[in-house]
Motif scaffolding. Sequence first.
Motif, mmCIF file in Angstrom:
data_model
loop_
_atom_site.group_PDB
_atom_site.id
_atom_site.type_symbol
_atom_site.label_atom_id
_atom_site.label_comp_id
_atom_site.label_asym_id
_atom_site.label_seq_id
_atom_site.Cartn_x
_atom_site.Cartn_y
_atom_site.Cartn_z
ATOM 1 N N VAL A 32 46.505 9.921 52.244
ATOM 2 C CA VAL A 32 45.452 9.255 53.013
ATOM 3 C C VAL A 32 44.747 10.311 53.863
ATOM 4 N N GLY A 33 43.477 10.546 53.581
ATOM 5 C CA GLY A 33 42.715 11.517 54.353
ATOM 6 C C GLY A 33 43.045 12.962 54.034
ATOM 7 N N ARG A 34 43.459 13.223 52.798
ATOM 8 C CA ARG A 34 43.825 14.604 52.427
ATOM 9 C C ARG A 34 42.680 15.574 52.724
ATOM 10 N N ASN A 35 43.020 16.724 53.301
ATOM 11 C CA ASN A 35 42.089 17.816 53.630
ATOM 12 C C ASN A 35 41.254 17.575 54.880
ATOM 13 N N THR A 36 41.431 16.428 55.519
ATOM 14 C CA THR A 36 40.670 16.187 56.745
ATOM 15 C C THR A 36 41.542 16.492 57.965
ATOM 16 N N PHE A 37 40.879 16.762 59.091
ATOM 17 C CA PHE A 37 41.603 17.099 60.326
ATOM 18 C C PHE A 37 41.976 15.829 61.078
ATOM 19 N N GLY A 38 43.268 15.699 61.365
ATOM 20 C CA GLY A 38 43.759 14.525 62.074
ATOM 21 C C GLY A 38 44.685 14.908 63.213
ATOM 22 N N LEU A 39 45.075 13.883 63.945
ATOM 23 C CA LEU A 39 45.950 14.042 65.102
ATOM 24 C C LEU A 39 47.408 13.987 64.667
ATOM 25 N N PRO A 40 48.312 14.537 65.477
ATOM 26 C CA PRO A 40 49.727 14.270 65.231
ATOM 27 C C PRO A 40 50.019 12.790 65.482
ATOM 28 N N GLY A 41 50.972 12.251 64.732
ATOM 29 C CA GLY A 41 51.331 10.846 64.917
ATOM 30 C C GLY A 41 51.902 10.276 63.645
ATOM 31 N N GLY A 42 52.366 9.051 63.717
ATOM 32 C CA GLY A 42 52.950 8.414 62.547
ATOM 33 C C GLY A 42 53.247 6.964 62.843
ATOM 34 N N HIS A 43 54.160 6.392 62.083
ATOM 35 C CA HIS A 43 54.390 4.952 62.149
ATOM 36 C C HIS A 43 55.383 4.567 63.249
ATOM 37 N N LEU A 44 55.057 3.488 63.919
ATOM 38 C CA LEU A 44 55.946 2.918 64.935
ATOM 39 C C LEU A 44 57.227 2.446 64.268
#
Length: 149
Positions: A32-44
């Motif tokens: 999901v969103g490969r190669n794009t810049f994202g924030l650290p985080g994940g699933h609750l």
Amino acid sequence: NNGGEAARPKVAVVVFLLNGNKVLLGRRRSSVGRNTFGLPGGHLEFGESFEECAAREVKEETGLDLDIHKIEYLTATNNVHSSPHPLHIVTILMRAIQADPHQNPQNLEPEKCEGWDWYDWDNLPRPLFGPLETMAQNGFNPFPPAPHN
Ligand code: 8DG
Ligand code: MG
Ligand code: MG
């Protein structure tokens, strides 16, 4: 659970980790969103608070420790992705600062991220992860208001 009859939305917690006027971002290797810049985080995880999830995910992904007294809720988004597979995710966006501002981020999940770095909010790397680009275009700013004198 990939979008069939019994699918339900998932909850994610992601973190604007601030350091001066910079924010921590990494280029995604996840589908999901490969190669794009994202924030650290994940699933609750079951039973977690937003703050606990924020601190855990940042630790797992970067090795950085958060100042637990300064993890704050900012906003939430509700996003339905259709590719590469159906995904409905409610994302909780938190703001945090490091317990020790001299700690350096490590790329502890290299299968999910190319590496972490600090970026000026006014000069963000592109392409940003879609939901984050939408927030930026809508004028969202994760920094606390400057104190007036
Ligand atoms: P986990 O197994 O560690 O729990 O999950 P993860 O592999 O670290 O999940 P993730 O993709 O990094 O984040 C979970 C979801 O959060 C992601 O599928 C979509 C949503 N999300 C947003 N905005 C952002 C963002 O800026 N960064 C990240 N990492 N995720 C985001 O809506
Ligand atoms: Mg993640
Ligand atoms: Mg994670």
